[in-house]
Scaffold this motif. Structure first.
Motif, short mmCIF file in Angstrom:
data_model
loop_
_atom_site.label_atom_id
_atom_site.label_comp_id
_atom_site.label_asym_id
_atom_site.label_seq_id
_atom_site.Cartn_x
_atom_site.Cartn_y
_atom_site.Cartn_z
N ARG B 61 0.85 -1.19 0.00
CA ARG B 61 0.00 0.00 0.00
C ARG B 61 0.89 1.24 0.00
O ARG B 61 0.67 2.18 -0.74
CB ARG B 61 -0.89 -0.04 1.26
CG ARG B 61 -2.16 0.77 1.16
CD ARG B 61 -3.02 0.55 2.40
NE ARG B 61 -2.42 1.07 3.60
CZ ARG B 61 -2.46 2.37 3.96
NH1 ARG B 61 -3.08 3.26 3.22
NH2 ARG B 61 -1.86 2.77 5.07
N PRO B 63 5.29 2.62 0.92
CA PRO B 63 6.65 2.08 1.07
C PRO B 63 6.97 1.66 2.50
O PRO B 63 7.87 0.85 2.70
CB PRO B 63 7.55 3.24 0.62
CG PRO B 63 6.69 4.42 0.40
CD PRO B 63 5.28 3.99 0.38
N TRP B 64 6.26 2.23 3.48
CA TRP B 64 6.57 1.90 4.87
C TRP B 64 5.65 0.79 5.41
O TRP B 64 5.74 0.45 6.57
CB TRP B 64 6.47 3.14 5.75
CG TRP B 64 5.10 3.75 5.72
CD1 TRP B 64 4.04 3.43 6.50
CD2 TRP B 64 4.64 4.77 4.82
NE1 TRP B 64 2.94 4.17 6.15
CE2 TRP B 64 3.29 5.01 5.11
CE3 TRP B 64 5.23 5.50 3.78
CZ2 TRP B 64 2.52 5.94 4.41
CZ3 TRP B 64 4.47 6.42 3.09
CH2 TRP B 64 3.14 6.63 3.41
N TRP B 98 6.49 -0.65 -5.43
CA TRP B 98 7.42 0.39 -4.99
C TRP B 98 8.86 -0.10 -5.13
O TRP B 98 9.13 -1.28 -4.93
CB TRP B 98 7.21 0.69 -3.50
CG TRP B 98 5.91 1.34 -3.19
CD1 TRP B 98 4.75 0.70 -2.87
CD2 TRP B 98 5.63 2.75 -3.14
NE1 TRP B 98 3.76 1.63 -2.63
CE2 TRP B 98 4.28 2.90 -2.78
CE3 TRP B 98 6.41 3.89 -3.36
CZ2 TRP B 98 3.67 4.14 -2.64
CZ3 TRP B 98 5.80 5.13 -3.22
CH2 TRP B 98 4.46 5.25 -2.88
N SER B 153 12.46 6.30 -2.59
CA SER B 153 11.27 5.46 -2.54
C SER B 153 10.35 5.90 -3.65
O SER B 153 9.74 6.96 -3.57
CB SER B 153 10.63 5.65 -1.18
OG SER B 153 9.38 5.07 -1.20
N THR B 154 10.28 5.10 -4.70
CA THR B 154 9.58 5.51 -5.91
C THR B 154 8.45 4.55 -6.23
O THR B 154 8.66 3.34 -6.25
CB THR B 154 10.57 5.51 -7.08
OG1 THR B 154 11.56 6.49 -6.81
CG2 THR B 154 9.91 5.84 -8.39
N PRO B 155 7.26 5.09 -6.50
CA PRO B 155 6.18 4.21 -6.96
C PRO B 155 6.43 3.86 -8.44
O PRO B 155 6.56 4.77 -9.27
CB PRO B 155 4.93 5.07 -6.81
CG PRO B 155 5.43 6.49 -6.92
CD PRO B 155 6.85 6.50 -6.44
#
Lengths: 239, 239
Positions: B61, B63-64, B98, B153-155
């Motif tokens: 959902r 990155p974390w 991600w 952190s890239t979608p």
């Protein structure tokens, strides 16, 4: 280590007054206020420079670059609009264009280690998993940084290419605004938990200041303030 | 707060042995070893689960997200190849895909607050700006987390669209590997600074263990170990 109480109290007073100046000149995110006030009402705590979570576009070597290696293109603490992202495709690229979203970062100082540990526990339970004591100093007290893992950092463009094409802006904007909102929810969660626990020993000077100035913003939650700010912006934009 | 010395020393011994088991079963990034050994040679310090910096692709959902909200697709502590990224475009998307790069994260425990403060200072000077004491506990000691701001952190994809098109893979791979390398440089910087300062009081048991087992990996820097690992992978891949 023993904290010098007099120096620490002077610093609390000075940070408290600076907070209201910062608010006036637009340096302070208004949605931080409920949390900052609740913290400062506790005698043994003062807050320092903090951020309620924001969206930043920069031309920089890397997302964590500072100063000489980085130029901020825009910085917003409220939702971003597709037009603002599309602007990033009209400018020349010197290093790389990055789009970053960060969750809240709260800096505070406590007068003793016991208070710091108690705050750290509440922060951890509120989802601030990357929180810690970052320094201990007899003048500055026990300094804490409270952070969540809410973060996104995407390269949009390099000098030679668009990594994310401008056509993808609608999807990207939705993502970015959702992450910003997730950060504000965490801000609210921390506010709620702290409000339940604090103050252990009320700071009479702060309480008096709040009454004297008729301050009531800390009766609202951060997300309520955020939503007011966001809708004000929308209204201004539509006029 | 007083640390229970006996319990703490038992924990040190158990973490030290687990470290070598983890190395054997492939749970430990080998390029962490030089730093971990240098830290453990100090009597008042033991290391805990740490990461040398890595590239992770996940369907999640955000990155974390953890556990129920996230599936790890791959995890690498060495440079990524374009083919590996292109695989991410051949699979169905359940949440979002991600691509994350994180710099080193070191967890350690000290037997007293004074040692923790000294390590924190060295970490800060070595560019570990997000370091702090994350807990204090009579059994577990003073627990520190040392981290840098090296992060991306890239979608890549949502259920309906590719935010980053597969054609951009070469540029993305270059970026991601550069960030990974930047993390390994910070690991080396911290190793160098700690090696200059430590040990204040050598831990005879650890020193004996190192001699008895002919351990010499800590004479190399993390980046040397990283480059050996990366070139071994290249060689295996070319055979």
């Amino acid at each position: 280590m023993r904290v010098n109480k007099d120096t620490w109290l002077k610093r609390k007073k000075s940070f408290w007054h600076r907070m209201w100046e910062d608010l006036e000149i637009g340096y302070l995110d208004k949605d931080l206020l409920p949390l900052l006030i609740v913290l400062n009402i506790e005698q043994g705590i003062h807050t320092m420079s903090s951020c309620s979570g924001r969206i930043v576009a920069s031309d920089s070597r890397s997302p964590w670059s500072r100063e000489s290696d980085s130029t901020i293109i825009f910085k917003k603490h409220t939702p971003v609009k597709p037009e603002e992202i599309l602007e990033l495709y009209k400018i020349p690229v010197y290093r790389k264009i990055w789009l970053n979203v960060t969750g809240p970062i709260i800096h505070l100082s406590t007068m003793d280690l016991a208070t710091a540990i108690k705050i750290l526990r509440i922060a951890r339970l509120s989802g601030y998993k990357h929180s810690g004591i970052i320094s201990l100093n007899s003048d500055k007290g026990v300094v804490l940084e409270l952070t969540t893992g809410v973060y996104m950092s995407t390269p949009l463009r390099t000098r030679s290419k668009d990594i994310v094409k401008p056509e993808e802006t609608p999807g990207l904007v939705e993502l970015v605004n959702n992450i910003l909102y997730e950060g504000k929810k965490r801000l609210t969660k921390l506010y709620m938990e702290l409000k339940k626990a604090l103050p252990w020993r009320p700071d009479e000077e702060i309480v008096e200041y709040i009454e004297k100035h008729g301050i009531r913003v800390h009766e609202k939650s951060p997300i309520e303030v955020f939503e007011e700010l966001s809708s004000n912006l929308r209204d201004n934009h539509n006029n």
